[in-house]
Every structure is written in structure tokens, then in C-alpha cells.
Design an enzyme around this catalytic site. Structure first.
Site, PDB file in Angstrom:
ATOM      1  N   ASP A   1      -3.282  -7.403  -2.208  1.00  0.00           N
ATOM      2  CA  ASP A   1      -1.745  -7.701  -1.564  1.00  0.00           C
ATOM      3  C   ASP A   1      -1.907  -7.470   0.253  1.00  0.00           C
ATOM      4  OD1 ASP A   1       1.073  -6.978  -0.659  1.00  0.00           O
ATOM      5  OD2 ASP A   1       0.724  -4.935  -0.567  1.00  0.00           O
ATOM      6  N   GLY A   2      -0.976  -8.352   1.069  1.00  0.00           N
ATOM      7  CA  GLY A   2      -0.720  -8.021   2.280  1.00  0.00           C
ATOM      8  C   GLY A   2      -0.483  -7.465   2.596  1.00  0.00           C
TER       9      GLY A   2
END
Length: 362
Positions: free
Chosen positions: A205-206
Site C-alpha cells: 500500500d502507499g
């Protein structure tokens, strides 16, 4: 020559014997146990610390500890020390790390810039024999152990130069994050899905994983519309780093060793950015942040709020990191080994009561 004196070998005997000796030696070498490669110095390697309950399934042992106490737990382990544990959620990931190491050793025989796996557990040393037997049973190359007999092992992680710590114990993971160590709580998938045996695949995920939680704080405080405005206005300002930025950096460093040999398309490491961000409204800042760090992912998937599980089912990563448990649960349902990164504004308030250390807690 006197009668009855033993005859010496004829003039061609040594020449004739040489091929037979070479054949015998080759056959003997084939039967002999293969020499294991030398462990790298921790400061030169990418160190992955894995807890015993992340690497192996220890559900029955944990139940015995919880219901019957530590003495019965240790007794059970001793009685079953010749029975290998079943593979746990981190097992395919560790096997993939070792597959990458084999390729690196072929290309760079003298380099120590490889993965080094450390088993880190607060189990008692008495349990170590069963862990060693299990590691040998599956032919894993794990030479470094840290067994702390009921104490938290987190204080040792920096001494091992740890780049990533995986555990089944959420409290230990929080301790590691607080110490600035990349860490995640790993979960078994709801069903088994085959993963690549020759290519390590890692999905991130970012926000609050690779990046800081700056953007998530704006969403939480002011809503999506304000978030989109903020991202557009700050498109060229890199986000601050998140807890797993350093691990992506380490993966990128190893990838470049393959690229320099002309093996970009055959690289045995592949990375993915799997984010709920929208590409048009907030994707540019994420990509420009990675670029400003000199990093990249092989693939970037912007889902604009759509579920991540179905995409992850297609990617089939060995591990997926996210800071939000509902994304972790969605990945689990689709057969992905998911790991929760307890960092940022999305986390539930932390317990303030002290947590009892237990030998089976990891």
C-alpha cells in the site's frame, strides 16, 4: 625376479586407474551432503527477521501454553521435537527470498548483498531443537537464531541490522515500529493459493506504508474533496517516508544487481504499489515521491477506492503490506498472505496496560 615375488603394476596401470578414481570421486561427491553457503555479515545483507509463529504454524502449541501453562508447553515441545512444524504464513515468502539468493550467488559469488533470514522468537531455548529440526526438514537456510526465553526480542533487532520484522504478535510489531524498524503483523490467508517459486513478489500500500500518513490525516479531518485539492496543490512536494520505505529501497538495490547483468525482464524480484488512491486526482504525487527517492515499483495499481483483494488474487504476491485491517482482511479472503503495518492515523488507540511477555507469544 624371484619365483613367487609379487608383480608390480604394469607401465600403463596408473593411467588406467586414473579415470576409475575420478569416476569414484565424482560418485562420492554426489552422495556427500552439499556444503551450505556462508552466512553474510549482517551489516552487508538485507536482514529479514521472522518470528517462529510467522514461519511455522504453532496453533496447538499456543493452545497448550494458554490453557496449561509454560511447563506443560515446554514438555510438549520436547516430546514432539522430532516432528516438524507445518509451514506458517511467512513460509512461502522465506522460500522466495532463498530462491533470489540462489540467483544472486550465481551472478555474484563473492557478494554478501543478499537476504539474510533470522529466526527471532521469545520461546525458551529448549524449544530450539524442534525449530532447528523443522528448518532442516524443509531445507531452509536459516543460521541465525534469537531465542529470548520470555523476554521481548525487539531490543535485538537493531543489533541484527534488521530491514524487516514479521511476527504474528501485534504488540511486538508495534514495539518494533516505535523503534523505527520496518515491521508488520502477518496473517494466514483464508485459502491456499499457489505463488511463484522463482520470482519474489511483494505488494505495498502507499499511504502510511511506503509514505507517511499525511494524506490520510487530511481525509480523516476534512474529507475527500479537500484531500484531492491538497494533493493537486502539493503534487511536486514529495511525501515524507513511511515505515516500509527502507525495505522497498533494499529490494530495489537487489533488483539493480540483476539489471546490471541485463536481466531486467528476468529479474526474480517484482514489486507492486497497490493503493486506494485515484490515478488522475492523487496518483501523480505518489509516483513523483518514489521518483524523488530514486525508487520505483514494477507495477502501480490505483484502485480509486475499489477493493484490493481481487487485484491481489491476480498478482499472487508472497506478501502484501497495508495499514488498514479491512484491506488486510479483504486480501486474506482472496487467498493472499497479508501483513498489517500498525502505523498512522488509521490505527486504533493503543492499549496502555502492560502486556505480559510469554514464551509462546510469537
Amino acid at each position: 625376479m624371484e619365483a613367487g615375488e609379487p608383480r608390480g603394476p604394469g607401465p600403463g596401470a596408473e593411467t588406467a586407474a586414473a579415470p576409475r578414481w575420478e569416476e569414484a570421486k565424482a560418485f562420492s561427491d554426489e552422495l556427500a551432503p552439499k556444503k551450505k553457503p556462508k552466512s553474510p555479515k549482517p551489516q552487508n545483507a538485507v536482514t529479514i527477521a521472522v518470528s517462529s509463529r510467522a514461519l511455522f504454524r504453532m496453533d496447538e502449541e499456543q493452545r497448550i501454553y494458554t490453557e496449561q501453562g509454560v511447563e506443560e508447553y515446554v514438555r510438549y515441545q520436547l516430546e514432539h521435537e522430532n516432528e516438524p512444524f507445518s509451514p506458517g504464513p511467512a513460509f512461502p515468502f522465506v522460500k522466495a527470498l532463498e530462491a533470489v539468493n540462489r540467483r544472486l550467488r550465481e551472478l555474484y559469488p563473492d557478494s554478501e548483498d543478499i537476504f539474510d533470514i533470522v529466526l527471532v522468537t521469545n520461546n525458551h531455548a529448549q524449544v530450539g531443537v524442534r525449530l532447528i529440526n523443522s528448518i532442516n526438514h524443509y531445507d531452509l537456510f536459516i543460521e541465525r537464531f534469537c531465542m529470548t526465553g520470555g523476554n521481548s526480542p525487539i531490543c535485538y533487532l537493531k543489533a541484527y541490522h534488521t530491514n524487516l520484522y514479521l511476527s504474528a504478535d501485534a504488540e511486538k510489531v508495534r514495539e518494533a515500529i516505535d523503534e523505527g524498524i520496518a515491521a508488520a503483523t502477518i496473517f494466514s490467508p483464508s485459502r491456499d493459493v499457489a505463488v511463484s517459486q522463482s520470482q519474489l513478489r511483494v505488494a505495498f500500500d502507499g499511504d502510511a506504508v511506503l509514505f507517511s500518513d499525511e494524506s490520510e490525516r487530511i481525509v480523516k479531518a476534512h474529507g475527500l474533496d479537500r484531500f484531492f485539492e491538497h494533493e493537486k496543490a502539493h503534487e511536486n512536494k514529495p511525501l515524507a517516508q513511511g515505515p516500509l520505505k527502507g525495505f522497498l529501497e533494499a529490494l530495489g538495490r537487489l533488483q539493480k544487481k540483476f539489471y546490471s547483468k541485463g536481466l531486467r525482464l528476468e529479474c526474480p524480484i517484482r514489486t507492486y504499489l497497490v493503493t486506494a488512491r485515484s490515478a488522475a486526482s492523487s496518483g501523480a504525487r505518489a509516483l513523483k515521491t518514489l521518483r524523488s527517492w530514486g525508487l520505483e515499483t514494477d507495477e502501480a495499481l490505483f484502485l480509486a477506492g475499489a477493493p484490493k483483494g481481487p487485484l491481489l488474487e491476480k498478482i499472487r504476491p508472497h506478501i502484501f503490506f497495508d495499514d488498514q485491517m479491512f484491506h488486510v482482511a479483504g486480501a486474506q479472503e482472496m487467498g493472499t498472505v497479508a501483513a498489517h503495518v500498525p502505523y498512522g492515523v488509521a490505527q486504533t488507540p493503543r492499549r496502555t496496560a502492560p502486556v505480559k511477555q510469554t514464551p509462546a507469544a510469537q
